[in-house]
Design an enzyme around this catalytic site. Structure first.
Site, PDB file in Angstrom:
ATOM      1  N   HIS A  43      83.235 113.322  97.391  1.00  0.00           N
ATOM      2  CA  HIS A  43      83.598 113.405  98.808  1.00  0.00           C
ATOM      3  C   HIS A  43      85.087 113.196  99.040  1.00  0.00           C
ATOM      4  CE1 HIS A  43      83.458 112.871 103.153  1.00  0.00           C
ATOM      5  NE2 HIS A  43      84.175 111.773 102.993  1.00  0.00           N
TER       6      HIS A  43
ATOM      7  N   HIS B 123      75.275 117.629 102.873  1.00  0.00           N
ATOM      8  CA  HIS B 123      75.221 118.102 104.255  1.00  0.00           C
ATOM      9  C   HIS B 123      75.060 119.608 104.280  1.00  0.00           C
ATOM     10  CE1 HIS B 123      79.279 119.696 103.681  1.00  0.00           C
ATOM     11  NE2 HIS B 123      79.523 118.555 103.040  1.00  0.00           N
TER      12      HIS B 123
ATOM     13  N   ASP C  81      78.045 113.025  97.646  1.00  0.00           N
ATOM     14  CA  ASP C  81      78.837 113.338  98.826  1.00  0.00           C
ATOM     15  C   ASP C  81      78.616 112.219  99.842  1.00  0.00           C
ATOM     16  OD1 ASP C  81      80.581 114.737 100.421  1.00  0.00           O
ATOM     17  OD2 ASP C  81      79.393 116.567 100.512  1.00  0.00           O
TER      18      ASP C  81
ATOM     19  N   HIS D 284      79.691 121.426 107.462  1.00  0.00           N
ATOM     20  CA  HIS D 284      80.920 122.169 107.188  1.00  0.00           C
ATOM     21  C   HIS D 284      80.815 122.705 105.769  1.00  0.00           C
ATOM     22  CE1 HIS D 284      81.768 118.265 105.317  1.00  0.00           C
ATOM     23  NE2 HIS D 284      82.611 118.918 104.516  1.00  0.00           N
TER      24      HIS D 284
ATOM     25  N   GLU E 134      78.204 124.195 100.231  1.00  0.00           N
ATOM     26  CA  GLU E 134      78.340 123.347  99.052  1.00  0.00           C
ATOM     27  C   GLU E 134      77.046 123.267  98.247  1.00  0.00           C
ATOM     28  OE1 GLU E 134      80.163 119.654 100.453  1.00  0.00           O
ATOM     29  OE2 GLU E 134      81.372 120.872 101.815  1.00  0.00           O
TER      30      GLU E 134
ATOM     31  N   GLU F 224      78.656 112.754 103.779  1.00  0.00           N
ATOM     32  CA  GLU F 224      78.172 113.056 105.128  1.00  0.00           C
ATOM     33  C   GLU F 224      76.663 112.891 105.269  1.00  0.00           C
ATOM     34  OE1 GLU F 224      82.082 115.220 104.684  1.00  0.00           O
ATOM     35  OE2 GLU F 224      80.313 114.882 103.435  1.00  0.00           O
TER      36      GLU F 224
END
Length: 276
Positions: free
Chosen positions: A60, A104, A8, A115, A134, A10
């Site tokens: 991502h 994240h 990912d 998020h 996630e 972030e």
């Protein structure tokens, strides 16, 4: 040893803002380089830790962020979307460990760029009545394949979330959240060294293979947009508990695949591409 790596953005070293992680952002191209180098650090650690094969999934947003020409040539890369299994596309029971790079915290947690899957579109997710994002959904799905998660990198909030799901997973905090778009950064060279050495050490630890179960799990998703919730019950097995919340029951990994269908329906309705 076969290692699966989900990447990912972030939670990558040095990135703190949407300008760093979204294609229209002024610092996105630099963010892609930083992301690729964090992945390379984990890949070096994986091979040093005994891996014979490493599969990397770009997980991502548009899922075409990693730079193939800068990526360690020993890996195989999955790039682009849509993918039926999204952030864990390509994971199968034949893998021995999962490594998560750049993750994240879930929606509602004060972490860097926190998020759950679709930015502002998803307000909350619950797996068997437990708040999840996630990280938790990936962990639960990997367990359903019988594959343990060995390591996660990200900010301190993401690391704490992973440890809450499974205290045996090694974590590498590359930044410490000051707010949702601010962090105290670990120096880049130090962070990459930690990712490499921690990945190597994590893969050398003998882990218990998760018990594979086909028991049904209950997933509930609360959307910001009531229109999304109104359309999803057209999918067999999905019901709505209020104007913005839908629920469904299924075993993993089928439930994760179904949730990715939710995301594609929501994207079509909102015309707002998701970022993961």
């Amino acid at each position: 040893m076969k290692v699966y790596l989900s990447a990912d953005m972030e939670g990558i070293t040095g990135l703190v803002d949407a300008e760093d992680v979204q294609p229209a952002g002024r610092d996105y191209e630099r963010g892609r380089v930083l992301m690729t180098e964090d992945v390379n650090a984990a890949v070096r650690g994986a091979f040093a830790g005994g891996a014979s094969t490493v599969l990397v999934n770009d997980a991502h947003g548009p899922m075409r962020n990693l730079l193939p020409d800068l990526l360690d040539p020993r890996v195989t890369l999955i790039k682009g979307r849509p993918k039926p299994m999204g952030m864990i596309e390509g994971l199968t029971p034949e893998y021995d460990a999962v490594v998560c790079v750049g993750f994240h915290a879930r929606a509602g947690i004060l972490g860097v760029l926190s998020h759950s899957f679709m930015g502002h579109e998803i307000e909350d997710i619950w797996l068997d009545d437990r708040p999840v994002g996630e990280i938790g959904l990936l962990h639960a799905t990997a367990a359903a394949y019988g594959v343990p998660v060995a390591l996660l990198t990200g900010d301190d909030a993401a690391c704490a979330e992973m440890t809450g799901w499974d205290s045996s997973v090694a974590t590498v905090p590359v930044k410490f959240a000051k707010d949702r778009f601010a962090a105290q950064l670990v120096p880049v060279a130090e962070a990459r060294a930690a990712i490499e050495t921690s990945t190597q050490a994590a893969l050398r630890v003998q882990r218990t293979t998760p018990t594979v179960s086909r028991s049904a799990h209950r997933l509930a998703v609360r959307w910001q947009n009531a229109s999304v919730a109104s359309h999803l019950p057209a999918i067999p097995g999905v019901s709505r508990t209020d104007d913005r919340t839908v629920v469904v029951e299924a075993p993993m990994p089928d439930l994760y695949r179904l949730f990715n269908l939710f995301l594609r329906v929501a994207t079509a309705i909102t015309s707002n591409p998701p970022y993961c």
